[in-house]
Design a protein around this motif. Structure first.
Motif, PDB file in Angstrom:
ATOM      1  N   ASN A  65      30.181  58.130   0.546  1.00 59.14           N
ATOM      2  CA  ASN A  65      30.110  57.292   1.733  1.00 59.14           C
ATOM      3  C   ASN A  65      28.681  57.178   2.232  1.00 59.14           C
ATOM      4  O   ASN A  65      27.858  58.082   2.025  1.00 59.14           O
ATOM      5  N   ARG A  66      28.381  56.076   2.916  1.00 57.38           N
ATOM      6  CA  ARG A  66      27.041  55.968   3.519  1.00 57.38           C
ATOM      7  C   ARG A  66      26.832  57.134   4.490  1.00 57.38           C
ATOM      8  O   ARG A  66      27.701  57.473   5.289  1.00 57.38           O
ATOM      9  N   GLY A  67      25.664  57.761   4.350  1.00 59.25           N
ATOM     10  CA  GLY A  67      25.354  58.933   5.162  1.00 59.25           C
ATOM     11  C   GLY A  67      25.830  60.232   4.571  1.00 59.25           C
ATOM     12  O   GLY A  67      25.777  61.272   5.238  1.00 59.25           O
ATOM     13  N   ARG A  73      22.323  56.430   4.929  1.00 62.13           N
ATOM     14  CA  ARG A  73      22.912  55.730   6.070  1.00 62.13           C
ATOM     15  C   ARG A  73      21.861  54.804   6.663  1.00 62.13           C
ATOM     16  O   ARG A  73      20.846  55.262   7.183  1.00 62.13           O
ATOM     17  N   LEU A  78      27.250  53.665  12.722  1.00 61.08           N
ATOM     18  CA  LEU A  78      28.095  53.827  11.538  1.00 61.08           C
ATOM     19  C   LEU A  78      29.533  53.495  11.932  1.00 61.08           C
ATOM     20  O   LEU A  78      30.057  54.037  12.899  1.00 61.08           O
ATOM     21  N   ILE A  83      32.059  50.936   5.990  1.00 62.95           N
ATOM     22  CA  ILE A  83      32.290  51.669   4.744  1.00 62.95           C
ATOM     23  C   ILE A  83      33.412  51.018   3.948  1.00 62.95           C
ATOM     24  O   ILE A  83      33.378  50.995   2.718  1.00 62.95           O
ATOM     25  N   GLN A 191      24.420  67.013   3.636  1.00 64.27           N
ATOM     26  CA  GLN A 191      24.462  66.048   4.720  1.00 64.27           C
ATOM     27  C   GLN A 191      23.800  66.621   5.958  1.00 64.27           C
ATOM     28  O   GLN A 191      24.031  67.770   6.331  1.00 64.27           O
ATOM     29  N   ASP A 195      24.068  62.715  10.538  1.00 62.81           N
ATOM     30  CA  ASP A 195      24.984  61.909   9.728  1.00 62.81           C
ATOM     31  C   ASP A 195      26.414  62.422   9.863  1.00 62.81           C
ATOM     32  O   ASP A 195      27.366  61.639   9.913  1.00 62.81           O
ATOM     33  N   PHE A 199      29.577  60.158  11.456  1.00 65.54           N
ATOM     34  CA  PHE A 199      30.861  59.891  10.803  1.00 65.54           C
ATOM     35  C   PHE A 199      32.012  60.393  11.669  1.00 65.54           C
ATOM     36  O   PHE A 199      33.050  59.730  11.785  1.00 65.54           O
TER      37      PHE A 199
END
Length: 286
Positions: A65-67, A73, A78, A83, A191, A195, A199
């Motif tokens: 996933n982004r981030g 990201r 977000l 996504i 991560q 971030d 999420f």
């Protein structure tokens, strides 16, 4: 930010362009297409038991996933919708018209959005540990995760606390969780806290109530009977809103049975996908 049990020595992956972000994607196997979507802070490695255990029957695609992991990201808010659009763009980049889609936790919310925003891309849905919207109990849990992520002495201590929500006492007591944490600690693409929190905020903003009735593909909703984070009653409410959805509880399991009992989980989703395929081949079957 869940366990990443990597068993393959050679990583078969690459970045693909998905709108405004380059998404790290891995693909294994041969057969009907399956897209796996991870949750809070999760990467391809979260699905290792499925990449290893189902590739003899399916062509399986998973992505960061982004981030998370190897997918950056971009600046700005977000959202799970973004996504979901990434997921559709990944399928397009890989020349996949449609796929069976499975997501867990936050990934199940992305899967909901994918089925609503890009219905032609989704052949069926498996929603593990899912919810339509967070209730106050869950919001309190997420607020606790926020300050734990900020104030924990270190990443290992944060994971030790967080994973009490994710895995069964069995997995903690037999050393499984300790092994998972060891693997996370040496993962070269950790991560960041911001971030992680972005999420988590996106998951709390999710509200699919009144929209889930627009999902028209065969759907299997799975819940862990011992999951204190995404409780079975939350999953049952999702299934009740999706026409024809199946709802099943895996007794004694927690948030991530696809990692704790992967054989049983893989067998169940394989049976569901096989049945879905038979229904597609026989339009008269109800």
């Amino acid at each position: 930010m869940t366990a990443k049990p990597r068993t393959r020595e050679v990583v078969m992956g690459r970045h693909v362009q998905a709108r405004d972000v380059r998404v790290w994607t891995e693909q294994v196997g041969d057969g009907p297409d399956v897209l796996l979507i991870g949750g809070l802070g999760d990467t391809v490695e979260s699905w290792q038991f499925q990449l290893d255990g189902l590739a003899d029957r399916y062509r399986i695609t998973a992505f960061d996933n982004r981030g998370a992991g190897r997918t950056a990201r971009p600046p700005g808010e977000l959202t799970l919708a973004a996504i979901a659009d990434d997921a559709a763009a990944v399928l397009s980049s890989l020349d996949i018209d449609s796929a069976h889609v499975a997501g867990f936790s936050g990934g199940s919310l992305i899967a909901q959005e994918l089925a609503l925003r890009h219905p032609h891309r989704v052949r069926s849905l498996v929603l593990q540990s899912t919810f339509a919207t967070a209730d106050e109990y869950m919001r309190t849990q997420f607020r606790a995760l926020h300050w734990q992520a900020e104030l924990a002495p270190g990443p290992r201590e944060f994971l030790e606390g967080f994973f009490t929500w994710v895995y069964t006492p069995r997995a903690h007591n037999d050393g499984t969780v300790a092994r998972f944490i060891d693997e996370v600690m040496v993962f070269p693409h950790p991560q960041g806290t911001e971030d992680f929190r972005a999420f988590a905020d996106a998951c709390l903003a999710h509200d699919a109530r009144g929209r889930l009735g627009g999902i028209s593909v065969p759907t299997l909703v799975l819940a862990g009977g011992a999951d204190a984070l995404t409780r079975p009653d939350l999953g049952r409410a999702v299934a009740a809103e999706i026409p024809g959805a199946l709802f099943e509880v895996m007794a004694g399991e927690a948030h991530q049975p696809f990692q704790e009992v992967p054989g049983a989980w893989n067998d169940r989703v394989h049976a569901f996908w096989q049945d879905t395929g038979r229904q597609s081949a026989d339009p008269g079957r109800g």
